[in-house]
Scaffold this motif. Structure first.
Motif, PDB file in Angstrom:
ATOM      1  N   SER A 177      79.063  27.513  45.992  1.00 61.07           N
ATOM      2  CA  SER A 177      78.320  26.810  46.652  1.00 61.07           C
ATOM      3  C   SER A 177      77.473  26.295  45.616  1.00 61.07           C
ATOM      4  N   TYR A 178      76.819  26.418  44.314  1.00 56.37           N
ATOM      5  CA  TYR A 178      76.628  25.851  42.965  1.00 56.37           C
ATOM      6  C   TYR A 178      76.538  24.794  43.367  1.00 56.37           C
ATOM      7  N   SER A 213      72.734  25.995  50.102  1.00 55.57           N
ATOM      8  CA  SER A 213      72.890  26.924  49.762  1.00 55.57           C
ATOM      9  C   SER A 213      72.423  27.137  50.900  1.00 55.57           C
ATOM     10  N   GLU A 226      80.318  32.092  47.023  1.00 55.08           N
ATOM     11  CA  GLU A 226      78.306  31.715  46.498  1.00 55.08           C
ATOM     12  C   GLU A 226      78.701  31.092  45.278  1.00 55.08           C
TER      13      GLU A 226
END
Length: 93
Positions: free
Chosen positions: A62-63, A68, A59
């Motif tokens: 993923s930024y 997303s 996560e």
């Protein structure tokens, strides 16, 4: 004003992380009770906390790199827990 926004966003993200962790812990605890294993709530929480590291890493990346995906953290943590618990049940103690 920006400081309050950053603080609010961080607080919200941390609260969601803890909520996901609570749900995952309850799922692991209930599955452990159904399978009649000696898994306490504390051990379920520890397992969920350790299994969440992959979800947190993905996560975080993923930024910056990936698109997303909703509930990615939740699904990855459940996948890691399922793999670990199924491998643990095959090993004779």
């Amino acid at each position: 004003l920006i400081v309050f926004g950053v603080f609010g966003f961080t607080f919200l993200r941390f609260s969601l992380f803890l909520t996901y962790l609570l749900l995952i812990t309850l799922v692991v605890f209930l599955v452990g009770k159904i399978r009649s294993s000696n898994l306490s709530y504390q051990r379920s929480y520890q397992a969920a906390l350790h299994a969440s590291s992959l979800g947190l890493l993905i996560e975080f990346l993923s930024y910056f790199l990936l698109p997303s995906v909703p509930f990615l953290f939740f699904l990855l943590t459940l996948l890691v827990l399922w793999l670990n618990l199924s491998a643990r049940s095959k090993v004779a103690v």
